[in-house]
Design a protein around this motif. Structure first.
Motif, mmCIF file in Angstrom:
data_model
loop_
_atom_site.group_PDB
_atom_site.id
_atom_site.type_symbol
_atom_site.label_atom_id
_atom_site.label_comp_id
_atom_site.label_asym_id
_atom_site.label_seq_id
_atom_site.Cartn_x
_atom_site.Cartn_y
_atom_site.Cartn_z
ATOM 1 N N ALA A 1 -4.875 -10.600 10.784
ATOM 2 C CA ALA A 1 -4.656 -9.317 10.097
ATOM 3 C C ALA A 1 -3.952 -9.538 8.766
ATOM 4 N N MET A 2 -2.946 -10.413 8.767
ATOM 5 C CA MET A 2 -2.211 -10.654 7.522
ATOM 6 C C MET A 2 -3.094 -11.369 6.496
ATOM 7 N N LEU A 3 -3.945 -12.281 6.986
ATOM 8 C CA LEU A 3 -4.847 -12.975 6.061
ATOM 9 C C LEU A 3 -5.775 -11.985 5.371
ATOM 10 N N ILE B 1 -7.266 -4.353 8.209
ATOM 11 C CA ILE B 1 -7.673 -3.185 7.420
ATOM 12 C C ILE B 1 -6.709 -2.024 7.661
ATOM 13 N N LEU B 2 -6.249 -1.944 8.910
ATOM 14 C CA LEU B 2 -5.346 -0.862 9.274
ATOM 15 C C LEU B 2 -3.985 -0.963 8.585
ATOM 16 N N ILE B 3 -3.489 -2.203 8.432
ATOM 17 C CA ILE B 3 -2.161 -2.332 7.816
ATOM 18 C C ILE B 3 -2.252 -2.517 6.307
ATOM 19 N N ALA C 1 1.462 -4.887 12.767
ATOM 20 C CA ALA C 1 0.321 -5.603 13.339
ATOM 21 C C ALA C 1 0.661 -6.114 14.729
ATOM 22 N N ILE C 2 1.887 -6.608 14.884
ATOM 23 C CA ILE C 2 2.288 -7.132 16.192
ATOM 24 C C ILE C 2 2.345 -6.009 17.214
#
Lengths: 268, 322
Positions: free
Chosen positions: B106-108, B183-185, B242-243
């Motif tokens: 997610a972070m990538l 995409i959400l974050i 995300a976590i």
């Protein structure tokens, strides 16, 4: 003055020349029909009351007005025989040759060294570390700041005093080796002693650079400039050049009565 | 009279009248509204702190019950790579691993996109474009996560399966969930970073432009470094989000606690597992029931550590620019 090719002639004599320059902010005409030449290796002061367009004129000399939405320049600003506002002129290239020092000292929140190295680096600096060290030292010496900071080059530029910060900004401008340095009220945020040091510095810099300075302080214009341009706004609030001459002439024997009134402190 | 006043003779020069001898009341007076509001505000603060403490307390107490079961050992809980409550295997690593993998993916996705969007909005976009795009971004942040979950399952997963092959990419997989959590974050990173970038004083931009820097050089070498602490804080807030994200991973990542580093295989995150287990018919006091509190506690510690880290980073790297 009767040369057949005025462009070549003025390019030799003047570092910068404006011809019938008008500056607009959207529909508002901020500066109207300004024509004058800035002499090479001299200090030219732009004076006048608030809102007279002197800063706007200064900022048109290195296209800083491009950053203001709606700002537009008509007429010519000639630098080395080229109009700075010709369609194929790149503002970035202009600013690399015509540097600027701002009203409030604005060093980057980086080390003193990196503040100086920033300009050369973005301008495609090819030298090695040792050469950069030399350039940093030369620039800081040029701004008579070296002795103050030589032992703390890695400290933040913001750790310096206001006057030192302004000299750092001058050193930063020198590091890209411009031909002209524009100064927009560079001492208005400084104490009198720092102001004096900047003025002394301007006299030293004059040997190698052309300096244009906007100042609110008439004593500063009188003691620290070779030429003075007096601006005033007309009835439409558009700034106009009223008188431009040797500084002694302007302050001792002005031709225009409005200049005389302004320098004698009757308004402004 | 005037002379006397000038030499300071202490003699009354103004006649004694009612107006200047009457006592002025300077005593404290009760302000009921003021104290009432103070009490109400205190209660508001107290409730939020008390709730947090209550959650920690419940998590801790139930976790202790979990570790009190004879089948469970704390050492195995943090070292074993098998989570199979049916056969009394409680190693949390597969769940932690899945959580870290989805968050990392997610972070990538979110950091480059979000930071890019923030730089565009703060440095390039016209006033008009910004006034349209920023609210859009905030709407994106308001889409229910279950919608994102189905977006992962019905759009991103088929995309991945077509791209990498159906035998490589499972229907439920970590990559799809991770991308969609990204995409959400992304809007979170974009809006928080944009705030940090636009609060960099324009004097710094002017300085860079005045030295002949291009817009890009100014943005990357001056504005972003000056706003770095805010940008990093934005990333850490997004990482915590995300976590903690549950719905997307529960729907798209699968329901089997695999210990795998292959993002195309199914895996179950801590949050996904809690959601699945607590959705079933758990009896109070059973070992499964207690286990979700232990997982919750681990989750809590991970986000707590991230929050402490973000505080430290913000203070450590703050470039004071004024």
């Amino acid at each position: 003055m009767t040369t057949t090719n005025p462009a070549t002639m003025s390019a030799e004599r003047f570092a910068l020349e404006t011809r019938n320059m008008h500056i607009y902010y959207s529909a508002f005409r901020a500066v109207k029909d300004v024509s004058f030449g800035v002499e090479r290796n001299k200090i030219t002061a732009l004076i006048g009351p608030s809102g007279c367009g002197k800063s706007t004129v200064l900022r048109s000399f290195n296209r800083m007005n491009d950053l203001v939405p709606g700002a537009r320049v008509e007429g010519d600003v000639l630098f080395r025989g080229q109009n700075l506002y010709a369609p194929d002129v790149d503002a970035v290239q202009v600013r690399r040759r015509i540097g600027m020092v701002f009203q409030k000292p604005n060093p980057f929140p980086k080390s003193i060294y990196d503040n100086i190295a920033f300009g050369p680096k973005i301008n495609g600096w090819k030298g090695n570390k040792g050469e950069m060290d030399e350039l940093v030292e030369r620039s800081l010496r040029g701004a008579s700041l070296w002795d103050d900071v030589k032992d703390k080059l890695q400290q933040s530029g913001l750790s310096l005093s206001g006057g030192q910060q302004q000299r750092l900004c001058i050193a930063r401008a020198l590091a890209v080796e411009p031909e002209i340095i524009l100064m927009d009220e560079p001492c208005s945020a400084l104490d009198p002693i720092s102001t004096l040091r900047i003025e002394e510095l301007m006299f030293e810099l004059r040997q190698h650079y052309t300096i244009v300075i906007v100042t609110h302080n008439m004593q500063q214009a009188a003691r620290a400039s070779d030429y003075t341009a007096f601006f005033l706004m007309d009835a439409d609030r558009a700034g106009q050049l009223v008188e431009y001459d040797h500084t002694e002439q302007i302050f001792q024997n002005p031709k225009d009565s409005r200049t005389e009134q302004y320098i004698s402190g009757r308004f402004g | 009279m005037a002379d006397q006043a000038r030499v300071g003779v202490v003699e009354r020069t103004v006649p004694l009248t009612d107006a200047n001898t009457r006592m002025i009341d300077l005593r404290k007076r009760p302000r009921i509204g003021e104290s009432l509001i103070q009490i109400i505000l205190f209660i508001c603060g107290f409730i939020s702190i008390f709730t947090t403490l209550g959650i920690v307390f419940v998590l801790g107490r139930e976790s202790l019950l979990f570790f009190a079961h004879p089948e469970v050992s704390l050492v195995e809980f943090v070292t074993k790579t098998v989570w199979q409550p049916a056969i009394d295997e409680f190693g949390i690593l597969p769940l932690v691993n899945a959580t870290l993998m989805t968050s990392l993916i997610a972070m990538l996705v979110a950091v480059p996109l979000g930071l890019g969007a923030a730089i565009y909005l703060s440095e390039y976009a016209s006033e008009r474009a910004r006034s349209i795009l920023k609210p859009l971004l905030e709407i994106l942040a308001g889409v229910p996560t279950v919608v994102y979950g189905y977006f992962a399952l019905t759009f991103v997963t088929p995309l991945l399966r077509n791209a990498f092959g159906k035998d490589v990419v499972q229907i439920y997989n970590v990559a799809s969930a991770g991308i969609v959590v990204g995409i959400l974050i992304m809007p979170l990173i974009a809006t928080l970073s944009e705030d940090a970038l636009s609060s960099v004083p324009s004097a710094l931009r002017q300085a860079a432009f005045g030295l002949g820097a291009t817009k890009f050089e100014t943005a990357v070498q001056v504005v972003v470094p000056a706003a770095l602490s805010g940008v990093i804080a934005a990333c850490i807030v997004a990482m915590s989000r995300a976590i903690g994200e549950t719905m997307v991973v529960a729907l798209a990542a699968g329901a089997s606690p695999n210990f795998t580093f292959n993002p195309f295989l199914p895996a179950e995150t801590m949050t996904g597992h809690i959601a699945r287990i607590s959705g079933g018919d758990l009896s109070y006091g059973s070992i499964d029931y207690d286990s979700i509190f232990a997982i919750g506690l681990v989750l809590f510690f991970i986000t707590l550590i991230l929050n402490i880290l973000s505080r430290w980073i913000v203070n450590r790297f703050r470039e004071v620019y004024d």
